[in-house]
Design a protein around this motif. Sequence first.
Motif, short mmCIF file in Angstrom:
data_model
loop_
_atom_site.label_atom_id
_atom_site.label_comp_id
_atom_site.label_asym_id
_atom_site.label_seq_id
_atom_site.Cartn_x
_atom_site.Cartn_y
_atom_site.Cartn_z
N GLN A 141 17.75 10.00 -55.08
CA GLN A 141 17.49 11.10 -56.02
C GLN A 141 18.18 12.35 -55.48
O GLN A 141 18.65 12.36 -54.34
N HIS A 142 18.26 13.38 -56.33
CA HIS A 142 18.83 14.64 -55.84
C HIS A 142 17.87 15.27 -54.84
O HIS A 142 16.68 15.40 -55.09
N ILE A 143 18.41 15.64 -53.69
CA ILE A 143 17.58 16.14 -52.60
C ILE A 143 18.12 17.49 -52.12
O ILE A 143 19.33 17.65 -51.92
N THR A 144 17.20 18.45 -51.96
CA THR A 144 17.55 19.73 -51.36
C THR A 144 17.25 19.68 -49.87
O THR A 144 16.44 18.85 -49.42
N PRO A 145 17.86 20.57 -49.08
CA PRO A 145 17.51 20.61 -47.65
C PRO A 145 16.01 20.80 -47.42
O PRO A 145 15.44 20.19 -46.52
N LYS A 146 15.37 21.63 -48.24
CA LYS A 146 13.93 21.88 -48.08
C LYS A 146 13.12 20.59 -48.30
O LYS A 146 12.24 20.25 -47.51
N LYS A 147 13.46 19.87 -49.38
CA LYS A 147 12.73 18.64 -49.68
C LYS A 147 12.99 17.59 -48.60
O LYS A 147 12.09 16.84 -48.20
N TYR A 148 14.22 17.54 -48.13
CA TYR A 148 14.58 16.60 -47.05
C TYR A 148 13.72 16.85 -45.81
O TYR A 148 13.16 15.93 -45.21
N LEU A 149 13.60 18.13 -45.42
CA LEU A 149 12.82 18.48 -44.23
C LEU A 149 11.34 18.17 -44.40
O LEU A 149 10.67 17.78 -43.44
N GLU A 150 10.84 18.32 -45.61
CA GLU A 150 9.44 17.97 -45.87
C GLU A 150 9.21 16.48 -45.65
O GLU A 150 8.24 16.08 -45.00
#
Length: 323
Positions: A141-150
């Motif tokens: 899925q589309h992932i942002t750096p913030k979501k990745y770190l979570e």
Amino acid sequence: MNQKLYPLKFDPILKSKIWGGEKLKTILNKKSSLDNIGESWEISDVEGDRSVVSNGNLKGQSLKSLIETFKADLIGENNYRIFGNKFPLLIKFIDAREDLSIQLHPNDELAAKRHDSFGKTEMWYTFQADQDSNLIVGFNQHITPKKYLEHLSNKTLTDILNFDQVKKGDTYFIEVGRIHAIGAGVIVAEIQQTSDITYRVYDWDRVDSGGNERELHNDLALDAIDFEMPDNFRVDYAKTINQSNQMVSCPYFTTNYIDINTKLSKENTFDSFIIYICVEGEVEISTDNFSEILKQGETLLLPASIKHYELNSNKGKLLEVYV
């Protein structure tokens, strides 16, 4: 110089790994008393792990010394201008008895700045895969750096990763910045830039015999991940018999697939060495004054100065690699 170049084989450099198995010995016939062999470095110019010739009059000489002696005759005029006495590719077989760590590699710019190294663009050819085996390549899925770190913090990283079920012959192009891992039950042939720089982001909470976890590189990795990379990692390629079928072509290497059941006259028009990796059967590679049999699981380096040669096989399959 009295010695002449010819098709070169090298002694495999075998490496035990926490995730390694026995297939490199049982399927690829690598000779070793080591257990849990995860990698066979077939052609390497990595410092501390430089390949040594195993055939012909140059037996015992290192790849490094050959480049210093033969220069462009070995690797090609343009390659020698760019790389000098460094060999630009690293060729491996990898056997994953268990899942490898989830990881990625930096680009040339980051690798040079941080490690005085090339980046690590690579490709995988699936040599063998157990039923229901997977490779992890990219996000699902589309992932942002913030979501990745979570997800990293919550140990739910695998929820957002793309798992691809694989079979023999499946091929993947792993660009720098792309998160990936080889899954349990898979052997791949790996073609890559000469670099041993890997950023490990998750290792399945594994510990070694001393109870220690392996080092992770999450601070370095965050700057190196390409979160916008398209899902273009699966490689579709033709399999027309008795000709070179292009699989991957990028600034760092070109790889072709050859399914051969006859004698082929070949010409090297690339101003480059050519590497042949035998992935099935066996193939005889002949020049005017030298011939070598390449069996399944073996790798050979054809020097750039050899322009005319023959491939001959009743049934063989090769990967053909050049820069």
